[in-house]
Design a protein around this motif. Structure first.
Motif, PDB file in Angstrom:
ATOM      1  N   VAL A  16      -2.641 -70.084  37.799  1.00  0.00           N
ATOM      2  CA  VAL A  16      -1.598 -70.853  38.514  1.00  0.00           C
ATOM      3  C   VAL A  16      -0.742 -69.504  38.964  1.00  0.00           C
ATOM      4  CG1 VAL A  16       0.483 -71.929  38.076  1.00  0.00           C
ATOM      5  CG2 VAL A  16      -1.328 -72.234  36.722  1.00  0.00           C
ATOM      6  N   LEU A  17      -0.291 -69.884  40.481  1.00  0.00           N
ATOM      7  CA  LEU A  17       0.256 -68.491  41.112  1.00  0.00           C
ATOM      8  C   LEU A  17       1.812 -68.973  40.698  1.00  0.00           C
ATOM      9  CD1 LEU A  17       0.114 -66.158  43.074  1.00  0.00           C
ATOM     10  CD2 LEU A  17       0.607 -68.000  44.616  1.00  0.00           C
ATOM     11  N   LEU A  18       2.459 -68.007  40.322  1.00  0.00           N
ATOM     12  CA  LEU A  18       3.798 -68.003  39.806  1.00  0.00           C
ATOM     13  C   LEU A  18       4.735 -67.753  40.961  1.00  0.00           C
ATOM     14  CD1 LEU A  18       4.187 -66.373  36.410  1.00  0.00           C
ATOM     15  CD2 LEU A  18       3.801 -68.819  36.892  1.00  0.00           C
ATOM     16  N   LYS A  19       5.762 -68.755  41.017  1.00  0.00           N
ATOM     17  CA  LYS A  19       6.850 -68.561  42.040  1.00  0.00           C
ATOM     18  C   LYS A  19       7.569 -67.295  41.755  1.00  0.00           C
ATOM     19  CE  LYS A  19       7.349 -73.420  43.246  1.00  0.00           C
ATOM     20  NZ  LYS A  19       7.088 -74.066  42.037  1.00  0.00           N
ATOM     21  N   GLU A  20       8.202 -66.516  42.631  1.00  0.00           N
ATOM     22  CA  GLU A  20       8.958 -65.353  42.518  1.00  0.00           C
ATOM     23  C   GLU A  20       9.982 -65.527  41.507  1.00  0.00           C
ATOM     24  OE1 GLU A  20       8.892 -61.394  42.719  1.00  0.00           O
ATOM     25  OE2 GLU A  20       7.551 -62.565  43.897  1.00  0.00           O
ATOM     26  N   SER A  21      10.730 -66.699  41.603  1.00  0.00           N
ATOM     27  CA  SER A  21      11.870 -67.024  40.786  1.00  0.00           C
ATOM     28  C   SER A  21      11.424 -67.132  39.387  1.00  0.00           C
ATOM     29  CB  SER A  21      12.513 -68.440  41.185  1.00  0.00           C
ATOM     30  OG  SER A  21      11.678 -69.179  41.440  1.00  0.00           O
ATOM     31  N   GLU A  22      10.072 -67.489  39.195  1.00  0.00           N
ATOM     32  CA  GLU A  22       9.815 -67.928  37.663  1.00  0.00           C
ATOM     33  C   GLU A  22       9.234 -66.483  36.931  1.00  0.00           C
ATOM     34  OE1 GLU A  22       7.479 -72.053  38.222  1.00  0.00           O
ATOM     35  OE2 GLU A  22       6.463 -70.428  38.837  1.00  0.00           O
ATOM     36  N   ILE A  23       8.984 -65.764  37.636  1.00  0.00           N
ATOM     37  CA  ILE A  23       8.292 -64.341  37.058  1.00  0.00           C
ATOM     38  C   ILE A  23       8.975 -63.752  35.993  1.00  0.00           C
ATOM     39  CG2 ILE A  23       7.302 -62.187  37.556  1.00  0.00           C
ATOM     40  CD1 ILE A  23       6.304 -63.222  40.254  1.00  0.00           C
ATOM     41  N   ASP A  24      10.258 -63.595  36.548  1.00  0.00           N
ATOM     42  CA  ASP A  24      10.998 -62.781  35.215  1.00  0.00           C
ATOM     43  C   ASP A  24      11.377 -63.471  33.888  1.00  0.00           C
ATOM     44  OD1 ASP A  24      11.642 -60.586  36.693  1.00  0.00           O
ATOM     45  OD2 ASP A  24      13.761 -60.981  37.377  1.00  0.00           O
ATOM     46  N   LYS A  55      -0.232 -63.062  47.592  1.00  0.00           N
ATOM     47  CA  LYS A  55      -0.064 -61.754  48.350  1.00  0.00           C
ATOM     48  C   LYS A  55       0.229 -60.864  47.384  1.00  0.00           C
ATOM     49  CE  LYS A  55       5.217 -62.715  49.088  1.00  0.00           C
ATOM     50  NZ  LYS A  55       5.004 -63.637  47.977  1.00  0.00           N
ATOM     51  N   GLN A  56       0.085 -59.478  47.820  1.00  0.00           N
ATOM     52  CA  GLN A  56       0.233 -58.580  47.118  1.00  0.00           C
ATOM     53  C   GLN A  56       1.676 -58.513  46.033  1.00  0.00           C
ATOM     54  OE1 GLN A  56      -1.343 -55.255  48.250  1.00  0.00           O
ATOM     55  NE2 GLN A  56      -0.384 -53.511  46.833  1.00  0.00           N
ATOM     56  N   ASN A  57       1.484 -57.944  44.766  1.00  0.00           N
ATOM     57  CA  ASN A  57       2.442 -58.029  43.667  1.00  0.00           C
ATOM     58  C   ASN A  57       3.011 -59.357  43.494  1.00  0.00           C
ATOM     59  OD1 ASN A  57       3.606 -56.124  42.480  1.00  0.00           O
ATOM     60  ND2 ASN A  57       5.392 -55.811  43.844  1.00  0.00           N
ATOM     61  N   ASP A  58       2.111 -60.552  43.747  1.00  0.00           N
ATOM     62  CA  ASP A  58       2.473 -61.900  42.925  1.00  0.00           C
ATOM     63  C   ASP A  58       1.971 -61.603  41.576  1.00  0.00           C
ATOM     64  OD1 ASP A  58       3.775 -62.804  45.105  1.00  0.00           O
ATOM     65  OD2 ASP A  58       1.739 -64.132  45.873  1.00  0.00           O
ATOM     66  N   VAL A  59       2.422 -62.772  40.862  1.00  0.00           N
ATOM     67  CA  VAL A  59       1.598 -62.866  39.428  1.00  0.00           C
ATOM     68  C   VAL A  59       1.360 -64.177  39.205  1.00  0.00           C
ATOM     69  CG1 VAL A  59       2.579 -62.790  36.992  1.00  0.00           C
ATOM     70  CG2 VAL A  59       3.494 -61.191  38.720  1.00  0.00           C
ATOM     71  N   VAL A  60      -0.056 -63.948  38.741  1.00  0.00           N
ATOM     72  CA  VAL A  60      -0.661 -65.210  38.293  1.00  0.00           C
ATOM     73  C   VAL A  60      -0.532 -65.598  36.914  1.00  0.00           C
ATOM     74  CG1 VAL A  60      -2.556 -66.363  39.901  1.00  0.00           C
ATOM     75  CG2 VAL A  60      -2.659 -63.820  38.826  1.00  0.00           C
ATOM     76  N   GLU A  61      -0.675 -66.667  36.187  1.00  0.00           N
ATOM     77  CA  GLU A  61      -0.698 -67.185  35.206  1.00  0.00           C
ATOM     78  C   GLU A  61      -1.835 -67.658  34.762  1.00  0.00           C
ATOM     79  OE1 GLU A  61       2.819 -69.161  32.775  1.00  0.00           O
ATOM     80  OE2 GLU A  61       1.743 -70.642  33.586  1.00  0.00           O
ATOM     81  N   VAL A  62      -2.861 -67.160  33.914  1.00  0.00           N
ATOM     82  CA  VAL A  62      -4.254 -67.451  33.514  1.00  0.00           C
ATOM     83  C   VAL A  62      -4.104 -68.187  32.053  1.00  0.00           C
ATOM     84  CG1 VAL A  62      -6.582 -66.827  33.459  1.00  0.00           C
ATOM     85  CG2 VAL A  62      -5.033 -65.713  35.008  1.00  0.00           C
ATOM     86  N   HIS A  63      -4.632 -69.419  32.021  1.00  0.00           N
ATOM     87  CA  HIS A  63      -4.796 -70.144  30.898  1.00  0.00           C
ATOM     88  C   HIS A  63      -6.131 -70.140  30.425  1.00  0.00           C
ATOM     89  CE1 HIS A  63      -0.827 -72.391  31.246  1.00  0.00           C
ATOM     90  NE2 HIS A  63      -0.894 -71.798  32.528  1.00  0.00           N
ATOM     91  N   ARG A  64      -6.439 -69.450  29.626  1.00  0.00           N
ATOM     92  CA  ARG A  64      -7.732 -69.003  28.985  1.00  0.00           C
ATOM     93  C   ARG A  64      -8.112 -69.807  27.903  1.00  0.00           C
ATOM     94  NH1 ARG A  64      -7.130 -63.154  29.842  1.00  0.00           N
ATOM     95  NH2 ARG A  64      -7.730 -62.711  31.991  1.00  0.00           N
ATOM     96  N   PHE A  65      -9.306 -70.279  27.628  1.00  0.00           N
ATOM     97  CA  PHE A  65      -9.655 -70.584  26.250  1.00  0.00           C
ATOM     98  C   PHE A  65      -9.836 -69.432  25.382  1.00  0.00           C
ATOM     99  CE2 PHE A  65     -13.309 -71.124  23.523  1.00  0.00           C
ATOM    100  CZ  PHE A  65     -12.803 -72.219  22.578  1.00  0.00           C
TER     101      PHE A  65
END
Lengths: 81, 886
Positions: A16-24, A55-65
């Motif tokens: 899930v690509l996080l929105k800039e506002s969600e990251i903090d 894009k560069q410096n974005d943050v992705v949330e990874v939901h792993r098993f």
């Protein structure tokens, strides 16, 4: 999550690509700065398969098993290389 | 002694040293190839010049004025008559020559591309550590791109390819390039292009890879030694430098005298050879330089490289003081926490003790006892050295002990011999996991071996066929505390690998406990008291289970064992002797189910499933719920109890334990004949082409699978037949079934039949043309021809069987040999990758750059050591506890 064929593989976790506002809000409680995150390449197939363009410096949330905990959430910072 | 650190290092640059720096660093110029004059005095400007340090007592260094062992020495230098390629950089030189244009010296990339790479490298240089991208990586990409261009984008001229004849000859279209030409080409490269090539122009330049001046290492780095005959013998490096100086001198003379080009070139090449071998005497493509005796010289690279090199031998691995090594032998009366140390070793190993008002008189007593013993038989720790408050060490001797005894006072430190209760580290190589090095408490003993409790053999993987182990005495108070809290054996009973015990009862302990507790075994008052005295049992005897027995009251083994159980223990599980092929009811009837109610053993035997490492349920329960101390106590006591029980019953096994009646042997033979017939039938069907393949397999594969199945079944069958006649009155069977040692398969192979031999998981098929041995017909696919062994180990094998069995056995040996080396290296790489990760207080796993590797330790934050086989909560156990078993 779209219907890209990539997501059908059980070994590919949900990204899930996080929105800039969600990251903090996600990182501050964990006491982790963005620079301390593990990286993910911009050319990673999982990022390409997302609806949004990462894009560069974005943050992705990874939901792993997880073998031990059932499920686990990790964060990764997008880098060009 | 401690020196202050005057400055903090913020950054280190690794770069090539240029001629200017080499000269700046140099204490003297070296021009003479000689070392000492006739009086044995170092010749000025020779290789042993006093400016480069001193190796003789009495002399002083002319650079720093220090004496022999205080002076680390100073570098000197040799001015080379002609430039010479540094062989270690010849490949880089070639790459750079090919990436730049000889005429202009420009990097053959457009300014755009140069800027692009510059930007990347600059960004990397500005960033802090913690990245996997290297400057060298970017530079080599730039070089690769530049090498591809056909002509120089700056001057438009085409380029000519330079090739490298290893190790140091460069050619351009077949013509040799002299080092001088190479150097002048490198000099032409403008500073602005250097960053792209991986050079920081402020610090270094590519032409430094062609040497014009050679740094000479300090004398203490290459000391000469005086032989007994009074002859001087020089270090290999000095020898090599003499060669360099000599040729350098001849080259200069010839060149200045205007000698023919050919001679100059020959000398030049010779100088190149000497300098190349001075760096690395194993450079590919050139002969090794040898000593007069024919021994290859050990030059700089040889000093550093490999297992005996500086890194692996002197920096990663070091010899240590306060350590001992000897053979290990077992002692079942030691606690698992203890180690028996021979007196001989204990008198060499010392612990520093700071004297205070509390221990002063004790230490004085020790000194006195050691020089005037009251009981020479008794071990009393002594004192080897005392360290006065001013830091001077004084050795205690027969002469001075009385004087030192009297002046001992608080503030002194004495080096006391090892004594009972000291904490030491004990280790057996290979140290594959943390249990390979554990802290033990010392017990001083007679004899010359280290003594250990048998239960700690599995974690060390030790046995007593000559194994040796190492012992280290920890020297500081912090280290002792740390060792005691973190490294003591009892803290390692539970493994972090799978959340169960790795230290527990083994072999005889299990047999002993089984014999004590199985069936209706009972003991009279003498036996009961004798066995219980082994565990220091204090208190009333339990009520005898058989009060009215003939010859006085008798106690059951279960009652005796229950003494060790905590009062609140409630458990029910299958014993190791449980018959998996029978119903629970039948097993209950046979007393194969263990039940413990309120710390009393109601039924079932104590065997491997109760007290062994890995699967002992009682041990597991105690170590998890009651802690390390209780677990240690339990193991210590249960093993002593088992040894005591064995002394009452006895246990022996021999070849007659594999005896089965002739009747049973006949049955086994019949079963085998039937199976072989069945195999023949399958083979016949196959030969007639009537055989039907199974899905996904060829006809041949199907046939093999079928045959393997038939022969596997007959081996099980013969084992079963043998098993019927091997009852629980047989000690071999008791050991196998209770989980002490051996298996029923081992037994049936001894009594019944060994069964099919396999190589690569298939029946044996290789050997001669279409057959395994010339004893069989070509194309024979029957059981005997392909490695089925009908005989048992006891009856002996036929020659062909023996051959097949050896083939299978060889494979096993080779496999283990290959596996250990391969898995060892695999583990080494894994350890190197993970060694600096740690779990922070917030349960994240991070590396030294503080970047997150795992967001939550193990993803569930559970310490497996404290888990039950990986699970944080023992749900079944809790339900049992709350619901009360019913």
């Amino acid at each position: 999550m779209n219907d890209n064929i990539l997501w059908l593989n059980k070994l590919v976790p949900k990204h899930v690509l996080l929105k800039e506002s969600e990251i903090d809000g996600k990182l501050t409680p964990l006491n982790i700065t963005r620079e301390q995150l593990p990286k993910i390449l911009l050319k990673d197939p999982a990022l390409k398969a997302l609806d949004e363009e990462a894009k560069q410096n974005d943050v992705v949330e990874v939901h792993r098993f997880s073998e031990s905990a059932g499920s686990n959430i990790a964060y990764r910072r997008v880098v060009e290389e | 002694m401690r020196e202050m650190i005057p400055k903090k290092i913020s950054k280190i640059d690794f770069a090539l040293m240029g001629p200017k720096e080499v000269r700046k660093l140099s204490a003297t110029k070296v021009i003479t190839a000689d070392t000492y004059d006739d009086d044995g005095f170092p010749i000025p400007m020779g290789l042993m010049d006093l400016h480069m340090g001193v190796i003789e007592p009495g002399l002083r260094c002319k650079t720093s004025g220090r004496k022999m062992d205080e002076d680390p020495g100073h570098f000197g230098h040799i001015d080379l008559a002609m430039p010479v390629i540094h062989s270690g950089y010849s490949k880089t030189v070639k790459d750079i020559l090919n990436a730049t244009h000889p005429a202009s010296g420009r990097l053959m990339l457009t300014q755009d591309r140069i800027d692009h790479y510059d930007k990347q490298i600059q960004a990397l240089m500005d960033s802090d550590a913690g990245t996997t991208v290297s400057i060298g990586g970017i530079a080599s990409r730039a070089i690769r791109e530049a090498t591809k261009s056909k002509s120089c984008p700056h001057c438009g001229e085409p380029k000519i390819k330079v090739t490298l004849d290893k190790p140091t000859t460069f050619r351009e279209e077949g013509r040799k390039l002299t080092p001088k030409e190479v150097r002048s080409r490198l000099e032409k490269i403008p500073n602005s292009d250097l960053l792209c090539l991986g050079f920081n122009p402020k610090i270094t330049r590519p032409e430094y890879m062609v040497l014009t001046v050679l740094s000479v290492p300090p004398v203490p780095m290459r000391p000469s030694i005086t032989l007994e005959s009074g002859e001087r013998s020089e270090d290999d490096l000095t020898h090599k430098l003499v060669d360099v100086l000599r040729i350098n001198q001849r080259l200069r003379e010839n060149r200045d005298a205007g000698a023919p080009q050919l001679i100059v070139e020959d000398l030049w090449e010779l100088l190149q050879y000497h300098i190349t071998t001075y760096f690395d005497n194993q450079t590919a493509g050139i002969p090794t330089a040898r000593h007069r005796s024919g021994r290859p010289l050990k030059t700089i690279v040889q000093r550093l490289k490999g297992k005996e090199g500086r890194f692996r031998s002197n920096l990663s691995g070091k010899r240590v003081n306060f350590s001992a090594r000897t053979v290990i032998t077992p002692d079942p009366y030691l606690s698992i926490n203890q180690v028996g140390v021979p007196e001989l070793a204990a008198r060499e190993l010392t612990v520093p003790v700071r004297i205070n008002i509390h221990n002063l008189s004790f230490m004085r007593q020790l000194i006195k006892e050691n020089f005037v013993p009251t009981d020479p038989e008794k071990y009393i720790p002594g004192i080897n050295y005392m360290i006065r408050p001013d830091g001077r060490r004084v050795k205690l001797t027969d002469e001075n002990w009385e004087f030192n005894h009297d002046r001992l006072e608080p503030g002194f430190i004495v080096e006391r011999h090892l004594m009972d209760g000291d904490i030491v580290l004990f280790n057996r190589q290979p140290s594959l996991h943390r249990m390979s090095m554990m802290a033990h408490e010392v017990r001083i003993m007679k004899g010359k071996t280290f003594r250990i409790n048998l239960c700690v053999c599995p974690p060390y993987n030790a046995d007593f066929d000559g194994d040796e182990m190492n012992l280290h005495v920890v020297q500081s108070e912090e280290a002792r505390a740390e060792a005691r809290i973190l490294m003591r054996v009892q803290e390692h009973i539970r493994s972090p690998r799978f959340g169960g015990a790795v230290i527990g009862a083994i072999h005889d302990h299990i047999t002993g406990m089984f014999l004590l507790t199985h069936g209706t075994a009972s003991y009279d008052i003498d036996q009961t008291v004798r066995v219980l005295s082994r565990v220091d049992y204090k208190g009333e005897l339990p009520k005898p289970e058989y009060p009215k027995a003939e010859g006085g009251p008798r106690w059951s083994g279960r009652q005796i064992f229950s003494v060790l159980l905590p009062n609140d223990m409630n458990l029910k599980y299958n014993a190791s002797v449980y018959f998996a092929d029978r119903t629970p009811e039948e097993n209950a009837e046979l007393d194969m189910i263990v039940e413990i109610v309120n710390g009393n053993m109601i039924r079932g035997p104590v065997d491997g499933n109760s007290i062994s490492a890995f699967k002992g349920r009682i041990l597991e329960e105690i170590s998890r719920l009651q802690g390390a101390n209780a677990a240690k106590d339990f193991i210590d006591k249960v093993t002593r109890l088992a040894v005591g029980a064995l002394m009452e019953t006895g246990c022996t096994t021999g070849i007659d334990d594999a005896d089965v009646p002739q009747d049973a042997l006949n049955q086994i033979t019949e079963a085998q004949i039937a199976a072989v017939k069945e195999v023949d039938k399958l083979v016949n069907a196959y030969n007639k082409g009537k055989f039907k393949p199974r899905p996904g397999r060829s006809v041949e594969e199907t046939l093999e699978v079928e045959i393997m199945g038939v022969l596997g079944r007959v081996r099980d069958k013969s084992g079963e037949i043998a098993g019927w006649h091997l009852g629980m009155d047989n000690f071999a069977v008791i050991m196998a079934r209770s989980g002490a040692r051996g298996s029923m398969l081992n037994l049936s192979q001894m009594a019944g039949s060994i069964g099919q031999q396999a190589v690569r998981g298939e029946r044996i098929s290789r050997g001669y043309e279409r057959r395994t041995l010339s004893h069989f017909n070509k194309g024979d696919l029957g059981a005997d021809a392909k490695g089925f062994v009908r005989s048992s180990y006891k009856s002996g094998l036929s020659p062909t069987e023996y051959f097949f069995h050896s083939m299978g056995g060889r494979e096993g040996l080779v496999d283990t040999a290959v596996r250990t080396s391969r898995s060892g290296y695999m583990q080494r790489r894994l350890v190197n990758a993970l060694e600096d990760l740690r779990v922070k207080y917030d349960y994240t796993v991070r590396n030294t750059a503080n970047t997150v590797v795992q967001f939550q330790y193990g993803e569930d934050s559970i310490d497996p050591t404290k888990s039950k086989f990986g699970k944080a909560i023992d749900v079944d156990g809790l339900i049992e506890e709350v619901a009360g078993g019913k």
